[in-house]
Write an enzyme that holds these catalytic residues in place. Structure first.
Site, short mmCIF file in Angstrom:
data_model
loop_
_atom_site.label_atom_id
_atom_site.label_comp_id
_atom_site.label_asym_id
_atom_site.label_seq_id
_atom_site.Cartn_x
_atom_site.Cartn_y
_atom_site.Cartn_z
N LYS A 126 -7.16 0.87 2.73
CA LYS A 126 -6.14 1.01 1.20
C LYS A 126 -6.59 0.31 -0.05
O LYS A 126 -6.13 -1.25 0.35
CB LYS A 126 -4.78 1.28 0.95
CG LYS A 126 -4.15 1.39 0.77
CD LYS A 126 -4.62 3.39 1.30
CE LYS A 126 -3.57 4.17 -0.62
NZ LYS A 126 -3.59 6.15 0.47
N ASP A 166 -4.91 8.32 -5.20
CA ASP A 166 -3.54 8.60 -4.34
C ASP A 166 -3.15 8.26 -5.79
O ASP A 166 -3.39 9.13 -6.61
CB ASP A 166 -3.50 7.20 -3.41
CG ASP A 166 -2.31 7.24 -3.00
OD1 ASP A 166 -2.33 8.09 -1.67
OD2 ASP A 166 -1.08 6.43 -2.95
#
Ligand code: NDP
Ligand code: 8G0
Length: 445
Positions: A126, A166
């Site tokens: 991430k 995201d």
């Protein structure tokens, strides 16, 4: 055993002070996989849980850029490459002022188990930045993305690490990031997912998370001899994931009555139709952080500063950001007759809310329910490697099958002696075993 687990968690907290979100995510996984961990001596000999809690690599960097006034601004960029045991690091990039190392570590940690559940060969990672897009011009966003990628491009690649969007990173940002990667590396590859259809994107990727969570909810309902038809649904957020969920849940016959933003929530007793769904995209594109204009436009109610969990509904789908649903919210939902909480944001519920929901209603954790997004990213990677595109029907059919497989895995590992399905345990154990076995096979790396 209990003492050992607590010692494990205490040692982790001592080693990573101040990383509250990361501790929260680890604690939930460790508590539910501890029995499976002890059951296999190889896991302990290889210190698999300790390894899993330490990212393979963490990259932090300066992101300087020039705003429209000609001033220099500095943000912090990150990529946490958590685990590559079963495939290249894979996971989104988040641009939001709440981004910290702890937030990205919790997201990268969870991503590892989620990606394992999808059945596709993807490791966990991430990244992102504390950049706040609110009020920024398109040119400013492009300059920021270019500066961010100027550093990130040294660390990623189609067989190494494949980021995606995201929160705060949608199709526009992925386009700018991809353009800069291609310019610096002189390579046209599937290094990012969520790309535009003209340059290697997959059909159904924008819809995938919301569609996937709806398919997952359908399986949850079927496992409880229930149906989605006519269910009143509360959704939070008004971004990409909320949009996909509103679209599919409405199509399946549910009545979605809420969406929300940082400014408050909308209660629309009429439910959604195509015009309202399309308007969600317009609202999001304004970069203004508000849902209130929806109420004026469609004559719905707006509750300033409130969360949608006070509405009377049968199902709740938190779809905005971590810890957006707390114990009080969970109690209020259940008291109002809510039977299902389908966590669609990552770690959308606090630890206390999860414990309460598992005991008092049916709770599906984000790493199972929202895995459709990364699953279709995995399908985008496959299509890029083949230099071929599947039709929307083909992608949607594969997504549907993957969500069913994830539900089956949750049932396999989560069904208790009393017949109840603990989806948190099922998802964590199912995701854990595959990664753990791969790590044992690969030795001390
Ligand atoms: P978006 O940026 O498209 O949307 C996020 C939305 O939530 C924004 O509208 C944001 O508003 C809003 N929001 C932020 N904070 C709050 C708050 N406190 N209350 C209400 N609304 C808030 O992101 P996504 O839709 O892509 O992501 C939503 C969630 O789903 C995240 O948790 C993400 O990690 C998760 N997820 C996303 C996947 C994907 O494919 N995109 C896949 C799996 C999970 P604002 O920007 O104005 O703050
Ligand atoms: O496609 C992805 O890798 C991606 C993007 C945004 C969120 C997620 C997630 O699973 O949380 C994955």
């Amino acid at each position: 055993m209990e003492a050992n687990m607590n010692e494990f968690l205490e040692a982790l907290e001592a080693r990573t002070p101040g990383e509250a979100e990361f501790h929260q995510a680890v604690q939930e996984v460790v508590e539910t996989v501890w029995d499976a961990y002890l059951a296999n001596p190889k896991y302990q000999e290889n210190k698999i849980l300790e390894k899993m809690c330490e990212p393979e690599r963490t990259i932090m960097f300066r992101v300087p850029w020039i705003n429209d006034q000609g001033e220099v601004e500095i943000n912090r960029g990150y990529r946490v490459e958590f685990n590559s045991a079963i495939g290249p690091y894979k996971g989104g990039l988040r641009f939001h002022p709440t981004v910290t190392l702890s937030v990205l570590k919790f997201l990268g940690f969870e991503q590892t188990f989620k990606n394992s559940l999808t059945t596709l060969p993807m490791g966990g990672g991430k990244g992102g930045s504390d950049f706040n897009a609110k009020g920024r011009s398109d040119n400013e966003i492009m300059r920021f993305c270019q500066s961010f990628m100027t550093e990130l491009c040294k660390h990623i690649g189609p067989n190494t690490d494949v980021p995606a969007g995201d929160i705060g990173v949608g199709g526009r940002e992925i386009g700018y990031l991809f353009g800069q990667y291609k310019r610096i590396r002189n390579e046209f590859t599937g290094v990012l997912t969520g790309k535009g259809l003209e340059f290697g994107g997959s059909l159904v990727r924008p819809e995938a998370t919301g569609f996937g969570t709806s398919y997952f909810a359908n399986h949850v309902l079927a496992a409880h001899n229930d149906t989605i038809k006519g269910k009143r649904v509360a959704i939070s957020g008004f971004g990409n994931v909320a949009w996909g969920a509103v679209t599919k849940l409405t199509e399946l016959g549910a009545k979605v009555v809420t969406i929300s933003g940082p400014d408050g929530y909308i209660l629309d007793e009429e439910g959604f139709n195509q015009e309202k769904i399309d308007y969600m995209l317009e609202l999001r594109a304004t970069n203004n952080d508000v849902v209130a204009p929806y109420a004026e436009k469609f004559g719905a109610k707006f509750f300033a500063g409130k969360k949608p969990w006070e509405a009377k509904v049968d199902m709740a789908f938190p779809s905005a950001i971590q810890n957006e649903l707390n114990l009080e919210d969970a109690k209020q939902l259940v008291a109002n007759g809510c039977k299902y909480i389908i966590e669609t944001s990552n770690m959308g519920c606090t630890a206390e809310a999860v414990t309460y929901a598992v005991e008092n209603c049916v709770f599906a954790p984000g790493k199972a329910a929202n895995a459709g997004g990364v699953a279709v990213s995995g399908l985008e990677m496959s299509q890029n490697s083949m230099r071929y595109n599947w039709t929307a029907e083909e992608v949607d059919e594969k997504l549907g099958r993957i969500m069913k497989d994830i539900h089956d895995t949750c049932v396999k590992h989560g069904r208790g002696a009393d017949g109840r399905i603990n989806y948190v345990k099922g998802a964590n154990v199912g995701g854990f075993i595959k990664v753990a076995d791969a790590m044992v096979a690969q030795g001390h790396v």
